[in-house]
Write an enzyme that holds these catalytic residues in place. Structure first.
Site, mmCIF file in Angstrom:
data_model
loop_
_atom_site.group_PDB
_atom_site.id
_atom_site.type_symbol
_atom_site.label_atom_id
_atom_site.label_comp_id
_atom_site.label_asym_id
_atom_site.label_seq_id
_atom_site.Cartn_x
_atom_site.Cartn_y
_atom_site.Cartn_z
ATOM 1 N N TYR A 1 0.832 -1.207 0.000
ATOM 2 C CA TYR A 1 0.000 0.000 0.000
ATOM 3 C C TYR A 1 0.867 1.258 0.000
ATOM 4 O O TYR A 1 0.635 2.188 -0.781
ATOM 5 C CB TYR A 1 -0.914 -0.022 1.230
ATOM 6 N N LYS B 1 1.077 4.267 -2.843
ATOM 7 C CA LYS B 1 0.760 5.660 -2.522
ATOM 8 C C LYS B 1 1.982 6.566 -2.623
ATOM 9 O O LYS B 1 1.888 7.740 -2.966
ATOM 10 C CB LYS B 1 0.130 5.740 -1.129
ATOM 11 N N THR C 1 -14.287 5.296 6.128
ATOM 12 C CA THR C 1 -14.742 4.785 4.833
ATOM 13 C C THR C 1 -15.144 3.327 4.977
ATOM 14 O O THR C 1 -14.946 2.708 6.026
ATOM 15 C CB THR C 1 -13.613 4.894 3.790
#
Length: 252
Positions: free
Chosen positions: A158, A162, A193
């Site tokens: 991840y 990013k 989220t």
């Protein structure tokens, strides 16, 4: 840049950051085309001014078709906000062995290459529009993360994806400057989220308590507000903006 009577493209638009951004853009008068995987469109909110388009951001032909739909809507395509992404975690070397290479590649493929795919194909369409009085044609906002700077244990894939978004921002802005297209990125901290929907309320509260101020999780609507601020501010270009309440992530 004015949004009224323009078209906008939002990826990951069926939920989370993307859904909030699509709604905010529609409220400002843009005709919004919200891209998401077909399976995710079943639960997408019904919002006036938002048209949902099934597309995989890693598929060039699907994205090209979605861009053509937005660009052919009768309003100039001016805005792109890339929110599509995934965030699985796995240690490079853990109890189950070495990090799965296919998982690493999938995260980079969706988060970084997918964002680049949309940016590149959308910028081609935006460049064909007539500029406004200030020579502007459009704005592209990508989604990075604080993990790009302070990746935690288990976030190798991840954070790599990013970090790639962060590295992409300035050269993309420089490449597209001649066409009157600005490029920025938002690096959110911990946002409420669907990715966090599977954890307990107690755990979410503990995450929020670690934020200096305000001591809570960010809201998708706050991401959308920042995206609109970037679009409105004509002199913001080539910049990555943290939205994290002053949070600096610990190793775990």
């Amino acid at each position: 840049m004015l949004l009224d009577n323009t078209a906008a493209l939002v990826t990951g638009g069926a939920s989370g950051l993307g859904a909030a951004t699509a709604q905010a853009l529609a409220a400002r008068g843009a005709a919004v085309f919200a891209l998401d995987l077909p399976a995710g469109l079943d639960k997408a909110p019904d919002v006036e001014g938002v048209t949902y388009v099934g597309a995989d951001v890693t598929d060039a032909e699907q994205v090209r078709a979605a861009v053509a739909t937005a660009a052919g809507s009768g309003a100039p395509l001016r805005t792109v906000v890339n929110c599509a992404g995934i965030g699985p975690s796995m240690r490079i070397l853990g109890k189950k062995g070495v990090h799965d290479l296919d998982l690493y590649a999938k995260v980079v493929q969706i988060n970084l290459i997918g964002s680049f795919n949309v940016l590149a194909l959308a910028s081609e369409a935006i460049a064909e529009t007539e500029p406004d009085a200030n020579g502007q044609r459009g704005v592209i906002v990508n989604t990075a993360s604080v993990a790009a700077f302070e990746g935690q244990i288990g976030q190798a894939a991840y954070s790599s994806s990013k970090g790639g978004i962060v590295g992409l921002t300035l050269p993309a802005a420089r490449d597209l400057a001649q066409y009157g297209i600005r490029v920025c990125a938002i690096a959110p901290g911990i946002v409420e989220t669907p990715m966090l929907a599977t954890v307990s309320e107690e755990f979410r509260a503990s995450l929020g308590a670690g934020v200096p101020f305000p001591r809570r999780l960010a809201r998708p609507e706050e991401y959308a507000q920042l995206a609109l601020s970037i679009i409105d501010h004509d002199y913001l270009n080539g910049e990555v903006i943290r939205m994290d309440g002053g949070l600096r992530m610990a190793p775990r």
